[in-house]
Design a protein around this motif. Structure first.
Motif, PDB file in Angstrom:
ATOM      1  N   PHE A  73       0.877  -1.156   0.000  1.00  0.00           N
ATOM      2  CA  PHE A  73       0.000   0.000   0.000  1.00  0.00           C
ATOM      3  C   PHE A  73       0.920   1.213   0.000  1.00  0.00           C
ATOM      4  N   GLY A  74       0.933   1.946  -1.094  1.00  0.00           N
ATOM      5  CA  GLY A  74       1.971   2.947  -1.322  1.00  0.00           C
ATOM      6  C   GLY A  74       2.003   4.112  -0.362  1.00  0.00           C
ATOM      7  N   LEU A  75       0.846   4.586   0.095  1.00  0.00           N
ATOM      8  CA  LEU A  75       0.832   5.776   0.937  1.00  0.00           C
ATOM      9  C   LEU A  75       1.466   5.523   2.289  1.00  0.00           C
ATOM     10  N   ASP A  76       2.091   6.566   2.826  1.00  0.00           N
ATOM     11  CA  ASP A  76       2.584   6.524   4.195  1.00  0.00           C
ATOM     12  C   ASP A  76       1.383   6.255   5.107  1.00  0.00           C
ATOM     13  N   LEU A  77       1.523   5.291   6.013  1.00  0.00           N
ATOM     14  CA  LEU A  77       0.391   4.897   6.842  1.00  0.00           C
ATOM     15  C   LEU A  77      -0.127   6.044   7.703  1.00  0.00           C
ATOM     16  N   ARG A  78       0.736   6.986   8.035  1.00  0.00           N
ATOM     17  CA  ARG A  78       0.289   8.123   8.840  1.00  0.00           C
ATOM     18  C   ARG A  78      -0.741   8.954   8.089  1.00  0.00           C
ATOM     19  N   GLN A  79      -0.590   9.051   6.772  1.00  0.00           N
ATOM     20  CA  GLN A  79      -1.575   9.772   5.963  1.00  0.00           C
ATOM     21  C   GLN A  79      -2.910   9.035   5.940  1.00  0.00           C
ATOM     22  N   THR A  80      -2.832   7.712   5.912  1.00  0.00           N
ATOM     23  CA  THR A  80      -4.041   6.895   5.819  1.00  0.00           C
ATOM     24  C   THR A  80      -4.885   6.968   7.090  1.00  0.00           C
ATOM     25  N   VAL A  81      -4.231   6.958   8.252  1.00  0.00           N
ATOM     26  CA  VAL A  81      -4.987   6.889   9.504  1.00  0.00           C
ATOM     27  C   VAL A  81      -5.358   8.272  10.044  1.00  0.00           C
ATOM     28  N   LYS A  82      -4.755   9.305   9.518  1.00  0.00           N
ATOM     29  CA  LYS A  82      -5.001  10.652  10.029  1.00  0.00           C
ATOM     30  C   LYS A  82      -6.477  11.007   9.905  1.00  0.00           C
ATOM     31  N   GLY A  83      -7.066  11.452  11.015  1.00  0.00           N
ATOM     32  CA  GLY A  83      -8.452  11.885  11.011  1.00  0.00           C
ATOM     33  C   GLY A  83      -9.465  10.771  11.176  1.00  0.00           C
ATOM     34  N   ARG A  84      -9.032   9.523  11.194  1.00  0.00           N
ATOM     35  CA  ARG A  84      -9.972   8.411  11.374  1.00  0.00           C
ATOM     36  C   ARG A  84     -10.254   8.186  12.859  1.00  0.00           C
TER      37      ARG A  84
END
Length: 263
Positions: A205-216
């Protein structure tokens, strides 16, 4: 604070290998390590089922010998981790002791001359190319290895990195609470192979995981970790290890969430 990790790397691009020791080709490695090349017969975990074992004989080099050859100044006495990066973004991690035990082989061909491919029955994929390298284990001579998970057999390996324990600790927040520290360990064991933080980890999964979980919210994160297919039936993300059950499962999930929110 997070830092881009510094590693000693071997990078394979097709037949080319670029290392800190200079530009090397697979052909050159095979030539220099000709005495180390062996046929290794294994139970092919990707093709075997509970009812039927499939054996294949590969051609390769003992992993420990390859690492010693590539990193003569660094491998002896190294006690960190060895990371195997695959072309599809998957990351497999071994500790140095596992790599040194001599049960692992980095293979590059089949002994019978057939194409260097497998059918990955566990992921419903056929004629999967193993090039450039495929890590296998001598599970015929070690009963314990017969129970290994096929995920520990990475194929299409193009990069091998030596990563120190000190670098891994930098993925953990300073003064982390016990829950956050436990979450980091659970993240490493369950998420690290596919997800990356600041470029450190798998790239399925290419995106940095911090970007993915931010705001969830915690509930959103909990549902994704527990059973992602219930949210998106088309996702390739597997659920948290089904062997983790009950209260222990909830604790592990909450620890991972604590870690992700902390970073």
């Amino acid at each position: 604070m997070f830092y881009r990790y510094l590693v000693i790397v071997l990078v394979f691009f097709g037949s080319q290998a670029c290392a800190d020791t200079g530009n090397l080709s697979v052909k050159q490695i095979r030539k220099d390590l000709a005495a180390e090349i062996v046929d290794i017969k294994v139970i092919e975990l990707h093709e075997s089922t509970v009812d039927k074992e499939t054996t294949v004989t590969y051609v390769g080099i003992p992993l420990e010998s390859l690492l010693q050859y590539l990193y003569p100044k660094h491998w002896k006495g190294f006690d960190g981790e060895v990371h195997f990066h695959a072309l599809d973004g998957y990351l497999t991690v071994l500790d140095a002791q596992q790599a040194q035990e001599g049960n692992a082989y980095m293979t590059f061909a089949r002994a019978d001359g057939k194409p260097f491919k497998i059918d990955n029955n566990h992921q419903q994929e056929t004629d999967v190319s193993l090039q450039p390298f495929y890590l296998v284990w001598d599970n015929l001579n070690d009963p314990a290895l017969k129970k290994s998970n096929s995920y520990a057999w990475p194929y299409q390996v193009y990069r091998v990195a030596l990563v120190s324990d000190a670098m891994l600790l930098k993925l953990q927040p300073v003064d982390a609470s016990p829950s956050i520290a436990a979450g980091f360990d659970a993240y490493k064991n369950n998420c690290f192979s596919c997800h990356n933080i600041n470029g450190f980890g798998g790239r399925k999964f290419g995106l940095d995981l911090r970007q993915t979980v931010k705001g969830r919210s915690r509930k959103e994160l909990r549902d994704w970790i527990d059973n992602p297919a219930a949210i998106n039936k088309f996702t390739a993300m597997p659920p948290l290890d089904p062997g983790i059950k009950g209260e222990h499962r909830e604790r592990v999930i909450n620890n991972i969430i604590d870690y992700l929110q902390a970073i």
